[in-house]
Design a protein around this motif. Structure first.
Motif, short mmCIF file in Angstrom:
data_model
loop_
_atom_site.label_atom_id
_atom_site.label_comp_id
_atom_site.label_asym_id
_atom_site.label_seq_id
_atom_site.Cartn_x
_atom_site.Cartn_y
_atom_site.Cartn_z
N VAL A 80 -71.53 -19.21 -25.89
CA VAL A 80 -72.08 -18.12 -26.76
C VAL A 80 -71.47 -18.15 -28.22
N SER A 81 -72.25 -18.10 -29.21
CA SER A 81 -71.99 -18.36 -30.79
C SER A 81 -72.33 -17.24 -31.52
N GLU A 82 -71.88 -16.96 -32.62
CA GLU A 82 -72.47 -15.99 -33.71
C GLU A 82 -73.80 -16.56 -33.98
N MET A 106 -64.63 -24.50 -22.24
CA MET A 106 -65.43 -25.00 -23.51
C MET A 106 -66.78 -25.03 -23.56
N ASN A 107 -67.43 -25.36 -22.65
CA ASN A 107 -68.95 -25.64 -22.84
C ASN A 107 -70.13 -24.57 -22.26
N HIS A 108 -69.45 -23.31 -21.76
CA HIS A 108 -70.22 -22.44 -21.30
C HIS A 108 -69.68 -21.12 -21.69
N ALA A 109 -70.38 -20.13 -21.32
CA ALA A 109 -70.23 -18.73 -21.61
C ALA A 109 -69.69 -17.87 -20.62
N THR A 110 -68.80 -17.02 -20.62
CA THR A 110 -68.40 -15.82 -19.69
C THR A 110 -68.92 -14.64 -19.99
N PRO A 111 -68.91 -13.78 -19.07
CA PRO A 111 -69.50 -12.47 -19.32
C PRO A 111 -68.88 -11.52 -20.46
N LEU A 114 -70.06 -13.08 -23.77
CA LEU A 114 -71.24 -12.63 -24.18
C LEU A 114 -71.32 -11.23 -24.75
N GLY A 115 -70.80 -10.58 -23.88
CA GLY A 115 -70.78 -8.93 -24.34
C GLY A 115 -70.17 -8.83 -25.61
N GLN A 116 -69.15 -9.18 -25.77
CA GLN A 116 -68.54 -9.02 -27.06
C GLN A 116 -69.13 -9.58 -28.07
N THR A 117 -69.82 -10.91 -28.03
CA THR A 117 -70.45 -11.55 -28.92
C THR A 117 -71.93 -10.87 -29.45
N MET A 142 -70.65 -9.55 -12.80
CA MET A 142 -70.98 -10.22 -14.45
C MET A 142 -71.92 -9.47 -15.14
N ARG A 143 -72.93 -9.12 -14.04
CA ARG A 143 -73.82 -8.01 -14.84
C ARG A 143 -73.42 -6.74 -15.23
N ARG A 144 -72.40 -6.04 -14.46
CA ARG A 144 -71.95 -4.90 -14.96
C ARG A 144 -71.19 -5.21 -16.21
N THR A 145 -70.27 -6.37 -16.20
CA THR A 145 -69.40 -6.67 -17.44
C THR A 145 -70.19 -6.72 -18.81
N VAL A 146 -71.26 -7.48 -18.54
CA VAL A 146 -71.99 -7.65 -19.98
C VAL A 146 -72.64 -6.35 -20.12
N SER A 147 -72.99 -5.52 -19.41
CA SER A 147 -73.65 -4.21 -19.44
C SER A 147 -72.66 -3.16 -20.13
#
Length: 169
Positions: A80-82, A106-111, A114-117, A142-147
């Protein structure tokens, strides 16, 4: 990366398109079918009546996120990136890589990443995709975390699920 587009006025015709690096990788894979491609060098193009934009992503190899009109954004295989967050802002649907449950990678996103960004990004529906096995076992968490971070409805699509998206006219 190559993407299949169906003409909104002629649903029977399909075209495959992609940026040159993705098309050349697809063509060099021996098990791929011989399909016609149209390569795009620019970050903006029109295909089958859709406005297509690309945004470079961060991964171990070159990659691109795609935005189709203001309706659909696909992150591809990336952290995930700005830049991807700004790119997706205002899109109705975002599908984003979320390969790991809670590990730093390094190459993938975590919940959490994603949520913070993406907390302030204006999207309606957010689909988490590209799960590794440990992530798939924790998909609902994971869905709950991003939510917790984003106002969008967060979904976990099933493998091979088709998502109908209403294109703006």
């Amino acid at each position: 990366m190559a993407t299949r587009f169906v003409d909104r006025h002629d649903r029977r015709s399909a075209r495959h398109a992609g940026v040159p690096v993705g098309v050349s990788r697809y063509r060099s894979t021996p098990e791929r079918l011989d399909v016609p491609f149209r390569e795009y060098d620019s970050s903006q193009s029109t295909l089958c009546g859709f406005d297509i934009e690309t945004c470079e992503t961060i991964h171990s190899a070159s990659g691109f996120a795609y935005r189709i009109d203001d309706v659909f954004t696909f992150s591809g295989d990336t952290v995930v990136s700005e830049s991807v967050a700004r790119f997706a802002d205002g899109s109705s649907v975002l599908v984003h890589d979320c390969a790991y449950y809670d590990e730093e990678e390094m190459n993938h996103a975590t919940p959490h990443q994603l949520g913070q960004t993406l907390a302030d990004v204006d999207i309606d529906d957010f689909y988490l995709a590209h799960f590794y096995p440990d992530a798939a076992a924790n998909a609902d968490a994971m869905r709950r975390t991003v939510s917790e971070y984003v106002p969008a409805t967060v979904h976990i699509p099933a493998d091979l699920e088709t998502i109908q998206i209403q294109a703006s006219e």
